[in-house]
Design a protein around this motif. Structure first.
Motif, short mmCIF file in Angstrom:
data_model
loop_
_atom_site.label_atom_id
_atom_site.label_comp_id
_atom_site.label_asym_id
_atom_site.label_seq_id
_atom_site.Cartn_x
_atom_site.Cartn_y
_atom_site.Cartn_z
N ALA A 177 48.84 19.60 48.47
CA ALA A 177 47.49 19.07 48.66
C ALA A 177 46.63 19.51 47.47
N PRO A 178 45.45 18.90 47.28
CA PRO A 178 44.62 19.24 46.11
C PRO A 178 44.33 20.72 45.92
N THR A 179 43.85 21.40 46.96
CA THR A 179 43.50 22.82 46.79
C THR A 179 44.74 23.67 46.61
N ALA A 180 45.82 23.33 47.31
CA ALA A 180 47.07 24.06 47.13
C ALA A 180 47.59 23.87 45.70
N THR A 181 47.39 22.68 45.14
CA THR A 181 47.78 22.43 43.74
C THR A 181 47.02 23.36 42.80
N ALA A 182 45.71 23.47 43.02
CA ALA A 182 44.89 24.33 42.17
C ALA A 182 45.30 25.80 42.31
N ALA A 183 45.53 26.24 43.54
CA ALA A 183 45.87 27.65 43.78
C ALA A 183 47.22 28.01 43.16
N LEU A 184 48.24 27.20 43.44
CA LEU A 184 49.56 27.50 42.88
C LEU A 184 49.55 27.27 41.37
N GLY A 185 48.87 26.21 40.91
CA GLY A 185 48.82 25.95 39.47
C GLY A 185 48.21 27.09 38.69
N ARG A 186 47.08 27.62 39.17
CA ARG A 186 46.46 28.76 38.49
C ARG A 186 47.39 29.97 38.50
N SER A 187 48.08 30.19 39.63
CA SER A 187 48.98 31.34 39.73
C SER A 187 50.15 31.20 38.76
N LEU A 188 50.71 30.00 38.65
CA LEU A 188 51.80 29.77 37.71
C LEU A 188 51.35 30.02 36.27
N LEU A 189 50.18 29.50 35.93
CA LEU A 189 49.67 29.67 34.57
C LEU A 189 49.33 31.14 34.28
N GLY A 190 48.78 31.83 35.29
CA GLY A 190 48.48 33.25 35.14
C GLY A 190 49.73 34.08 34.91
N ALA A 191 50.77 33.80 35.70
CA ALA A 191 52.03 34.51 35.52
C ALA A 191 52.63 34.23 34.16
N LEU A 192 52.51 32.98 33.71
CA LEU A 192 53.03 32.59 32.40
C LEU A 192 52.34 33.36 31.28
N LEU A 193 51.02 33.46 31.35
CA LEU A 193 50.27 34.18 30.32
C LEU A 193 50.59 35.67 30.34
N ASP A 235 44.09 22.84 52.24
CA ASP A 235 43.04 22.05 51.60
C ASP A 235 41.72 22.23 52.35
N PRO A 236 41.16 23.45 52.31
CA PRO A 236 39.90 23.70 53.03
C PRO A 236 38.76 22.86 52.47
N PRO A 237 37.65 22.75 53.21
CA PRO A 237 36.50 21.95 52.74
C PRO A 237 36.03 22.42 51.37
N LEU A 238 35.46 21.49 50.61
CA LEU A 238 34.96 21.81 49.29
C LEU A 238 33.84 22.84 49.35
N ARG A 239 33.64 23.53 48.23
CA ARG A 239 32.52 24.45 48.10
C ARG A 239 31.22 23.66 48.07
N PRO A 240 30.08 24.32 48.29
CA PRO A 240 28.79 23.62 48.23
C PRO A 240 28.54 22.89 46.91
N ASP A 241 29.17 23.37 45.81
CA ASP A 241 28.97 22.72 44.52
C ASP A 241 29.95 21.56 44.29
N GLY A 242 30.76 21.25 45.31
CA GLY A 242 31.67 20.11 45.22
C GLY A 242 33.02 20.41 44.61
N LEU A 250 36.83 22.43 44.41
CA LEU A 250 37.88 22.88 45.32
C LEU A 250 37.67 24.35 45.67
N ASN A 251 37.85 24.67 46.94
CA ASN A 251 37.57 26.03 47.41
C ASN A 251 38.86 26.85 47.41
N VAL A 252 39.32 27.21 46.22
CA VAL A 252 40.54 28.00 46.08
C VAL A 252 40.37 29.38 46.71
N GLY A 253 39.16 29.95 46.57
CA GLY A 253 38.91 31.27 47.15
C GLY A 253 39.13 31.29 48.65
N ALA A 254 38.70 30.23 49.34
CA ALA A 254 38.89 30.15 50.79
C ALA A 254 40.36 29.92 51.12
#
Length: 342
Positions: free
Chosen positions: A69-85, A129-136, A138-142
């Motif tokens: 899902a969109p938020t899961a994509t962002a969460a895993l994507g950031r984690s993959l890139l972070g591990a890579l760096l 895929d939790p609801p978006l943040r108030p600023d629109g 993706l709410n990866v933190g949630a």
């Protein structure tokens, strides 16, 4: 302060609104305009090390493999890139594993990278895929929630892996990894990660940067670097604008200069080569023993194994397992006889 600086953003197109509207994502592979690449550079005065990665194809492949899902994509994507760096350009055969064990909707998130640019991972709830943040956005933190971030560095020649654990600060991934580097590895650094999606929820761009302050760095260099990091756009904005990793490196080191001949690796998801993967799987299945394998095939009609990290599935017959076990037993007997004779 530079030591805690982290840009961690994922853009969300306004077409999806701010509520919990249904999100229909088409999981198709889209060819990116350029190949993924990770570049390591030094400032002209050799006081700052900068790693920049364009991992758009890599994160897109992860999204397709895991049907995220969109938020899961962002969460895993950031984690993959972070591990890579964090894992690239280390000692040969070293591996880094990062795990976000949070109480959010995503559950635990795992990413494993080696020094050659290979990275793979998984998220326990691909549909998170939790609801978006108030600023629109993706709410990866949630999705990640509160809990513990664990980082394990291991090497075949080291007697024990090094493990560091810190509380999850925000769940936004980059800030948490930057906090880990400061608190557990005493590394004066800044980290930025981002995943941008298009209108069809596909990965439009994904990348990150890691800035590390080297010993004897001057106050003048620190001041210039902080100014650069606090005024530059997000990583996804720069990638969407067509900037290369070289361009982004030059932007980070503006006023400091970049030494020529930086090092590069070509990141990729995996390794997921079929033969190597099947060998690992058959070893795991053979450990069950012939009788248990026979019972499973009798009850289920087949023996099917899926890799959690690659989502590749293979079927094994009773004969394949028996042949592997018999061949392995014969090999062990030969090795034992050779040892006794020596």
């Amino acid at each position: 302060m530079l030591r805690r600086s982290a840009a961690c953003t994922t853009r969300r197109n306004a077409v999806f609104g701010h509520g919990r509207a249904p999100r229909r994502c088409r999981f198709v592979v889209v060819a990116a305009l350029r190949d993924d690449v990770l570049l390591r550079s030094l400032s002209t005065n050799a006081e700052v090390s900068v790693l920049v990665v364009d991992g758009t194809k890599l994160v897109s492949e992860a999204q397709v493999r895991h049907k995220l899902a969109p938020t899961a994509t962002a969460a895993l994507g950031r984690s993959l890139l972070g591990a890579l760096l964090m894992g690239s350009f280390r000692k040969e055969d070293e591996q880094v594993q990062i795990t976000f064990q949070g109480d959010g909707e995503a559950g635990s998130i795992l990413a494993i990278a080696d020094t050659r640019g290979n990275v793979k991972g998984k998220v326990n709830n691909p549909a998170a895929d939790p609801p978006l943040r108030p600023d629109g956005k993706l709410n990866v933190g949630a999705a990640v929630g509160k809990g513990v971030l664990a980082v394990v560095r291991s090497h075949p020649l080291e007697p024990q892996p090094y493990t560091g654990m810190v509380p999850i600060v925000s769940g936004e991934v980059a800030e948490d990894l930057a906090n880990y580097l400061v608190d557990s590895e005493q590394t004066n650094s800044a980290l930025g990660l981002g995943v941008s999606l298009d209108r069809d929820c596909r990965v439009k761009s994904a990348g990150g940067w890691l800035v590390q302050i080297l010993p004897f760095c001057s106050e003048e260099t620190l001041a210039q670097l902080e100014q650069n990091l606090t005024t530059m756009p997000t990583i996804t904005t720069m990638l969407n604008d067509g900037m290369s990793v070289q361009d982004i490196t030059a932007r980070i080191l503006d006023g400091l200069g970049v030494l020529p001949d930086g090092q590069t690796v070509m990141p990729k998801y995996g390794p997921c080569e079929e033969e190597a993967l099947k060998k690992r799987m058959i070893r795991a299945v053979a450990a069950l023993g012939k009788q248990e394998v026979a019972d499973i095939i009798k009850q289920e009609g087949k023996l099917e194994v899926t890799c959690d990290l690659c989502q590749q599935t293979y079927q094994f017959s009773q004969q394949e397992i028996d042949n592997y076990i018999d061949g392995n037993e014969e090999l062990q007997e030969v090795e034992h006889e050779t040892t006794v004779q020596a």
